[in-house]
Design a protein around this motif. Structure first.
Motif, short mmCIF file in Angstrom:
data_model
loop_
_atom_site.label_atom_id
_atom_site.label_comp_id
_atom_site.label_asym_id
_atom_site.label_seq_id
_atom_site.Cartn_x
_atom_site.Cartn_y
_atom_site.Cartn_z
N LEU A 100 -49.60 42.70 -15.06
CA LEU A 100 -50.79 43.51 -14.81
C LEU A 100 -50.73 44.20 -13.45
O LEU A 100 -51.15 45.35 -13.29
CB LEU A 100 -52.04 42.64 -14.90
N THR A 101 -50.17 43.51 -12.45
CA THR A 101 -50.03 44.13 -11.13
C THR A 101 -49.08 45.31 -11.19
O THR A 101 -49.35 46.39 -10.62
CB THR A 101 -49.52 43.09 -10.12
N GLY B 43 -57.25 33.22 -21.79
CA GLY B 43 -56.57 33.97 -20.74
C GLY B 43 -55.80 35.15 -21.30
O GLY B 43 -55.79 36.24 -20.69
N SER B 44 -55.17 34.98 -22.46
CA SER B 44 -54.43 36.08 -23.08
C SER B 44 -55.36 37.22 -23.46
O SER B 44 -55.03 38.39 -23.29
CB SER B 44 -53.67 35.57 -24.30
N ARG B 45 -56.55 36.84 -24.00
CA ARG B 45 -57.50 37.89 -24.39
C ARG B 45 -58.00 38.65 -23.17
O ARG B 45 -58.15 39.88 -23.20
CB ARG B 45 -58.66 37.27 -25.15
N TYR B 46 -58.27 37.94 -22.08
CA TYR B 46 -58.67 38.61 -20.86
C TYR B 46 -57.56 39.54 -20.37
O TYR B 46 -57.83 40.67 -19.92
CB TYR B 46 -59.01 37.59 -19.77
N ALA B 47 -56.31 39.08 -20.44
CA ALA B 47 -55.18 39.89 -19.98
C ALA B 47 -55.06 41.17 -20.81
O ALA B 47 -54.84 42.26 -20.26
CB ALA B 47 -53.89 39.08 -20.06
N GLY C 150 -42.93 42.98 -16.04
CA GLY C 150 -43.54 41.93 -15.24
C GLY C 150 -43.72 40.64 -16.03
O GLY C 150 -43.52 39.55 -15.50
N ARG C 151 -44.10 40.76 -17.29
CA ARG C 151 -44.24 39.57 -18.13
C ARG C 151 -42.90 38.83 -18.24
O ARG C 151 -42.84 37.59 -18.20
CB ARG C 151 -44.72 39.97 -19.54
N ARG D 256 -45.95 31.27 -16.59
CA ARG D 256 -46.98 30.94 -15.60
C ARG D 256 -47.49 32.17 -14.85
O ARG D 256 -48.69 32.31 -14.64
CB ARG D 256 -46.43 29.92 -14.60
N ALA D 257 -46.58 33.02 -14.40
CA ALA D 257 -46.99 34.16 -13.56
C ALA D 257 -46.83 35.50 -14.26
O ALA D 257 -47.11 36.53 -13.66
CB ALA D 257 -46.18 34.15 -12.26
#
Length: 357
Positions: free
Chosen positions: A118-119, A7-11, A104-105, A111-112
């Motif tokens: 990214l948003t 998930g981190s790599r995708y992010a 945002g992070r 969790r979010a």
């Protein structure tokens, strides 16, 4: 490879794509248009001597001289072409996109955080006002970068002010104990202070978000739970450093406020102008589409935003309550300040004076 690692790599891949899109939107046609009047003024200011930039230019230029000093040094390296003059603004805007991902992070947590970061980055990357002034040789995106830096540091302090040094003094176990938190991270305090200095030295109205942040932090410390005297002392030291660094420009600000603005080129706004400028500042996404679809998309985004606030306020308490309060104060407070200044002191209501929203 674990699911978290994947998930981190995708992010990171998504963030890279967002930054690439932001860069493309800000760099496309950067030198296509000739300099307009205010950009020509920036070039003229940057061409003055260092002493004149510090002493003479602030007597008739609204904004502080710091941006023009940076531009003067940049011209020595890159020249005076249209694209060269505008490139620093584009880079400041790109850095703001990345900073808001970090903000945002911080707020979203484990969790979010990825989704929220990214948003935030995507919305900033696509927003018209940010793109327009990222292609403008003026100090607006530098001031925005300062506000984003200040906001990121503040959010980090609010979300994690520090862990208790002595578990035995947990207020739940000993209500009479004085909470004592470990020092806040140096980078958060540095980001807060540096962001304030950048905002104050880049834009006349940078004092508004800086003042709103300072007032919020004071209220947060007075009313927030388990905040230590040590943290308060560090915040006071940051405030003193900001005042010391920005004091040379304080007299220029007072002179600006004391000028005669009769016959000023901006008229005090009526209700229609107020709504139009506000809509230009926060209601125009870059990707122009059919008006009905745009209204639908705006309604969906507004619904998601309201749902997010409701979840933050009802399902999680504590720090996130203060996060919501800070963001509302920063957005609503700046808008109210600009409107009040436009009616009571000097008409300043333009889309670029609302760029901090």
């Amino acid at each position: 490879m674990t699911e978290t690692t994947r998930g981190s790599r995708y992010a990171w891949a998504i963030l890279a794509a967002i930054l690439a899109l932001a860069a493309a939107l800000r760099l496309a046609g950067l030198g296509a248009q000739p300099l307009w009047q205010d950009e020509a003024a920036s070039l003229w200011f940057a061409g003055q001597g260092w002493g004149s930039l510090w002493s003479e230019v602030p007597r008739f230029e609204t904004h502080p001289p710091f941006y023009y000093m940076l531009l003067k040094g940049w011209i020595g390296l890159a020249g005076t072409g249209e694209a060269a003059l505008r490139l620093p603004s584009a880079l400041f805007g790109l850095a703001t996109v990345a900073l808001l991902y970090g903000a945002g992070r911080i707020v979203g947590g484990p969790r979010a955080g990825l989704a929220l970061g990214l948003t935030a980055a995507a919305l900033t990357a696509l927003w018209t006002l940010q793109i327009v002034y990222a292609q403008d040789a003026r100090p607006y995106t530098l001031a925005c970068l300062g506000v984003a830096l200040m906001m990121t540091g503040t959010l980090r302090l609010v979300m994690r002010p520090g862990a208790a040094e002595n578990p035995a003094e947990n207020p739940a176990e000993n209500p009479n104990a004085t909470p004592n938190a470990t020092p806040a991270p140096v980078w958060a305090l540095a980001a807060l202070g540096l962001g304030m200095v950048l905002a104050l030295w880049s834009h006349l109205l940078g004092a508004v978000p800086a003042g709103l942040t300072a007032g919020f932090l004071l209220l947060w410390w007075l009313r927030g739970a388990q905040l230590s005297r040590a943290l308060f002392i560090r915040l006071v030291l940051v405030a003193l450093a900001v005042v010391a660094l920005c004091w040379p420009h304080a007299l220029n600000v007072l002179n600006q406020l004391g000028r005669d603005f009769s016959g000023f080129w901006i008229a005090p706004p009526d209700l229609e102008a107020l709504m139009r400028v506000t809509q230009q500042a926060i209601g125009q996404p870059t990707l122009r589409i059919d008006l009905r679809i745009e209204i639908l998309v705006s309604a969906v985004l507004a619904g998601l935003g309201l749902a997010g606030f409701w979840l933050l306020l009802t399902r999680t308490g504590g720090p996130r309550f203060w996060v919501v309060g800070y963001l509302v104060a920063l957005i609503g407070g700046h808008w109210l300040a600009v409107v009040a200044l436009s009616y009571l002191v000097q008409p300043v209501l333009l889309p670029r004076t609302l760029i901090f929203l």
